[in-house]
Design a protein around this motif. Sequence first.
Motif, mmCIF file in Angstrom:
data_model
loop_
_atom_site.group_PDB
_atom_site.id
_atom_site.type_symbol
_atom_site.label_atom_id
_atom_site.label_comp_id
_atom_site.label_asym_id
_atom_site.label_seq_id
_atom_site.Cartn_x
_atom_site.Cartn_y
_atom_site.Cartn_z
ATOM 1 N N VAL B 121 0.797 -1.081 0.195
ATOM 2 C CA VAL B 121 0.073 0.124 -0.130
ATOM 3 C C VAL B 121 0.839 1.177 0.171
ATOM 4 O O VAL B 121 0.524 2.211 -0.667
ATOM 5 C CB VAL B 121 -0.793 -0.187 1.142
ATOM 6 N N ARG B 206 -1.132 13.266 1.787
ATOM 7 C CA ARG B 206 -0.340 13.394 0.453
ATOM 8 C C ARG B 206 0.918 12.298 0.608
ATOM 9 O O ARG B 206 1.259 11.850 -0.298
ATOM 10 C CB ARG B 206 0.501 14.846 0.460
ATOM 11 N N TYR B 207 1.069 11.938 1.999
ATOM 12 C CA TYR B 207 2.365 10.965 2.047
ATOM 13 C C TYR B 207 1.943 9.649 2.378
ATOM 14 O O TYR B 207 2.738 8.509 2.599
ATOM 15 C CB TYR B 207 3.473 11.449 2.890
ATOM 16 N N ASP B 209 -0.849 6.545 3.157
ATOM 17 C CA ASP B 209 -1.684 5.829 2.362
ATOM 18 C C ASP B 209 -2.909 5.141 3.182
ATOM 19 O O ASP B 209 -4.212 4.731 2.893
ATOM 20 C CB ASP B 209 -1.036 4.782 1.468
ATOM 21 N N LEU B 210 -2.387 4.846 4.488
ATOM 22 C CA LEU B 210 -3.366 4.001 5.173
ATOM 23 C C LEU B 210 -3.396 4.121 6.764
ATOM 24 O O LEU B 210 -2.099 4.415 6.994
ATOM 25 C CB LEU B 210 -3.232 2.502 4.947
ATOM 26 N N GLN B 224 -11.291 8.135 12.623
ATOM 27 C CA GLN B 224 -12.313 7.812 11.310
ATOM 28 C C GLN B 224 -12.726 9.472 11.098
ATOM 29 O O GLN B 224 -13.083 9.510 9.990
ATOM 30 C CB GLN B 224 -13.367 7.081 11.493
ATOM 31 N N GLY B 225 -13.200 10.153 12.028
ATOM 32 C CA GLY B 225 -13.624 11.469 11.666
ATOM 33 C C GLY B 225 -12.733 12.675 11.271
ATOM 34 O O GLY B 225 -13.170 13.857 11.083
ATOM 35 N N ARG B 228 -8.735 12.216 5.843
ATOM 36 C CA ARG B 228 -9.083 11.806 4.437
ATOM 37 C C ARG B 228 -8.149 10.517 4.089
ATOM 38 O O ARG B 228 -8.576 9.997 3.015
ATOM 39 C CB ARG B 228 -8.847 13.057 3.624
ATOM 40 N N PRO B 230 -7.426 6.693 4.088
ATOM 41 C CA PRO B 230 -8.489 5.630 4.385
ATOM 42 C C PRO B 230 -8.094 4.902 5.696
ATOM 43 O O PRO B 230 -6.833 4.879 5.979
ATOM 44 C CB PRO B 230 -8.005 4.725 3.299
ATOM 45 N N GLU B 355 -29.382 -3.356 10.910
ATOM 46 C CA GLU B 355 -29.640 -1.900 11.249
ATOM 47 C C GLU B 355 -28.824 -1.312 12.606
ATOM 48 O O GLU B 355 -28.394 -0.435 12.733
ATOM 49 C CB GLU B 355 -31.104 -1.625 11.630
ATOM 50 N N LYS B 410 -16.242 -1.903 4.395
ATOM 51 C CA LYS B 410 -16.960 -2.681 3.387
ATOM 52 C C LYS B 410 -16.039 -2.576 2.012
ATOM 53 O O LYS B 410 -16.451 -3.170 1.125
ATOM 54 C CB LYS B 410 -18.414 -2.141 3.037
ATOM 55 N N THR B 411 -14.818 -1.941 2.134
ATOM 56 C CA THR B 411 -13.898 -2.070 1.099
ATOM 57 C C THR B 411 -12.761 -2.341 1.641
ATOM 58 O O THR B 411 -12.274 -2.461 2.682
ATOM 59 C CB THR B 411 -13.918 -0.825 0.555
ATOM 60 N N HIS B 412 -11.690 -2.791 0.783
ATOM 61 C CA HIS B 412 -10.287 -3.229 0.621
ATOM 62 C C HIS B 412 -10.255 -4.564 1.576
ATOM 63 O O HIS B 412 -9.985 -5.490 1.171
ATOM 64 C CB HIS B 412 -9.501 -2.213 1.472
ATOM 65 N N ALA B 413 -10.362 -4.651 2.978
ATOM 66 C CA ALA B 413 -10.089 -5.870 3.683
ATOM 67 C C ALA B 413 -11.199 -5.644 4.710
ATOM 68 O O ALA B 413 -11.407 -4.628 5.359
ATOM 69 C CB ALA B 413 -8.607 -5.798 4.204
ATOM 70 N N ARG B 414 -11.526 -6.793 5.272
ATOM 71 C CA ARG B 414 -12.531 -6.839 6.443
ATOM 72 C C ARG B 414 -12.281 -8.270 7.107
ATOM 73 O O ARG B 414 -11.862 -9.099 6.992
ATOM 74 C CB ARG B 414 -13.781 -6.509 6.011
#
Lengths: 465, 465
Positions: B121, B206-207, B209-210, B224-225, B228, B230, B355, B410-414
């Motif tokens: 990554v 910018r530098y 990735d995760l 999380q909040g 930007r 992931p 829910e 729900k994306t990448h890995a779970r």
Amino acid sequence: MSDIEQVARNAREASTALQSITSEQKSLILRAIKDKLAANKEVILAANEADKAKAKQEVEAGKLSASLFKRLDIEGKGGEKFETMLQGILDVDGLFDPIGQVSLARRLDDGLDLYRVTCPVGVCLVIFEARPEVVVNIACLAIKSSNAVILKGGKEAGATNQKLADLIREAIESTPTPAGATPFPMNAVQLVSRREDIDKLLDQDRYIDLVVPRGSNSLVRYIQGHTRIPVLGHADGICSVFLDESADVAKAPHLVVDSKTDYPAACNAAETLLVHSKALSTAFNEVAKALFAAGVKLHADDRVYKYLEAESGLSIPKGQLVQAQDDDFDKEFLDLEIAVRVVDSLDEAIAHINEHGSQHTDVIITESEANAETFMRRVGSAGVYWNASSRFADGFRYGFGTEVGVSTNKTHARGPVGLEGLTIYKYRIYGRGQGAGDYGIGAGKRSYKHEDIPLDPTVRNKFVI
Amino acid sequence: MSDIEQVARNAREASTALQSITSEQKSLILRAIKDKLAANKEVILAANEADKAKAKQEVEAGKLSASLFKRLDIEGKGGEKFETMLQGILDVDGLFDPIGQVSLARRLDDGLDLYRVTCPVGVCLVIFEARPEVVVNIACLAIKSSNAVILKGGKEAGATNQKLADLIREAIESTPTPAGATPFPMNAVQLVSRREDIDKLLDQDRYIDLVVPRGSNSLVRYIQGHTRIPVLGHADGICSVFLDESADVAKAPHLVVDSKTDYPAACNAAETLLVHSKALSTAFNEVAKALFAAGVKLHADDRVYKYLEAESGLSIPKGQLVQAQDDDFDKEFLDLEIAVRVVDSLDEAIAHINEHGSQHTDVIITESEANAETFMRRVGSAGVYWNASSRFADGFRYGFGTEVGVSTNKTHARGPVGLEGLTIYKYRIYGRGQGAGDYGIGAGKRSYKHEDIPLDPTVRNKFVI
């Protein structure tokens, strides 16, 4: 509850039902959509004419760009675009079902089996501009991958989008449910059209799992900055071509010209040309000649500018050579313009691309396999090419069929993204009543076996329904 | 440039160099780290003692929780925890190299080959609390997957974290580079320790990735909040167990008690019990008896409460039955408490979980295969189990070895995420000078071949170095 929250909840509910829809049902629905659209070609084209008439006035009033206007058309020359759209539905139908595929199977213990199984991401929001055929492309990809989709189109194609979405929903509604099967949920495909709904949609991270923006850089950047939902896409496409020391003079001009001029407005067009200082008077000389002949304007750094002016011996067409500004190397010209810079080493080229590029697609032109391998390893982009045009970065050219979009993300999916970008996996365990406390060290405790179950076709497709 | 931006840039530079590091080099480094830590056990334990002494004062002053204090210890009973940490390094070393694996190979045309190849990554930021062994676990996973990592530990383990990070960097520095190889970059592993640096780190999209947060719900939610970048992880673990109509009375009590009590503070412990109305007087009666016996407090909805009070015939231990509040079904008790609700159908149970759950792990107890399949398909969580405890949701139990974390994305890995969560792919094209404009319809134009290249082991490992 706001209208938009209701739309998002509807999509979530549809998503739950979609998990029980069989491959056969998806195929029935896709073919019904194709038939419905084919049978209603005239009303679709009439809606499209209405959109185009309105848009024409906007173009004349300077409120809409000519390129956006061009993308509105759904018919194409002799109806070719419309036919391609219909054929696209059958192409999607023909793909293998991406859901229910086992990618890992492991016997944790006797009677305790673990499976990693592909499943839909869930609810996808696709925000797009112009191009009404996106409604059909994306609805079909969503259906094939058992995702619920919320489509937010631009108002310039409002009538066409609405007609297409209505017909898709009618096709879903009128397709009989096979005996014993779950009814296909109408809300698998929903259309939203008001511009002011975008922000409300981007707030629905409780119900929406993925946003796919298809449109201008500014639209994509706005979306990336205004939601907590994962975004699959790309804002900029700053692709570079590096002319290495050993670049082949016979290959280089064609590669650079194709990368730049084959379709300058595309995200995979080259925007930056890096030239090894030792290639200035060799390959670059021919490349510059070819670029000038192709009408390309060069934004050259000092060394390139001086070389072209004083040493190259080339006659420079008026207006096709200017001094580069610093920000030219972070710019997407999307036109017959390219920024050109000298570097003194492969490492410098790689560092420039990793710093200024957009992780989309970058090319090395070299006869050195070692340099090509280093470049392809160290440049972090989604596409890294050796002696091939950046313009190959495209789902159709990769042979993926209809694409969801092109992603420059570093997670989930990148490059041209097909159906796999709309899927993820879950873990299933089949037990017989075991507790985790039954395992461990000590009297009466069991041990894990952790035996891989071979992924023969029966196991691999075990959960396809 | 701020200190933190410099750290992030250093990591990005290290990441570029890491792309050229061979499998052999990674193995050399991992073994050097293991040796270095083993040889310096005493100084590590001394640093850990210093942290613990300070933390003890904080606990006594009520400023630090006892559970956090407990996690600080790196030695364990008889040095067992320290040995496990060292063994973990060798385990990671023994995993197959996840980088350079070909997952798709296609001949687009003669002399124009496309490969999808796994790559790191890039730069990962791991933010964690207490547990200093995370420094070692994550550094080794990052090295194995050729990622650069920035570790942000909690100040309560500051001395231990610093000592471990220093020793890891010394091990990297003192390992000789094999002839002709790229030197292993020191900045592959960096440690940052000030709390106020978190926000600055979260700005470095910018530098970086995760981001992988490993800590309390509030830490994860904050991250999380506020970024930007992931985020791979999970805030809540609201796992449910559904007691279906046909739940086996012999299996149900053990499954529910294990899911709830095996380790109540874990994210994979059950927090909600859904009971089919027809199972109230059968399986649930036995389950309730077992939960009471295990000291679990039930937050029961009206129907469950009435049943237990008036019909069950059970003697209810004092304080172990209360009326449920609405928000009890969105709560992570992390203690010997569980919310219990009656549902009248499988669909109602599934809707409740989708829910109120947190997409972590949910269990159905049933003897009906059809109901189990429907549940496992329609519940959207990362783990869906049939007659198995929710507590199996764990990388070790899945046989994955050391895990990066547990993800409810729900994306990448779970689910439990191993090395694959730190990898992605890029597309390589090997050409001979072709342009995209060479292909198409018309005189002199070529057509794509799009022939899959079989993924035999030679092709699959073609880019492992």
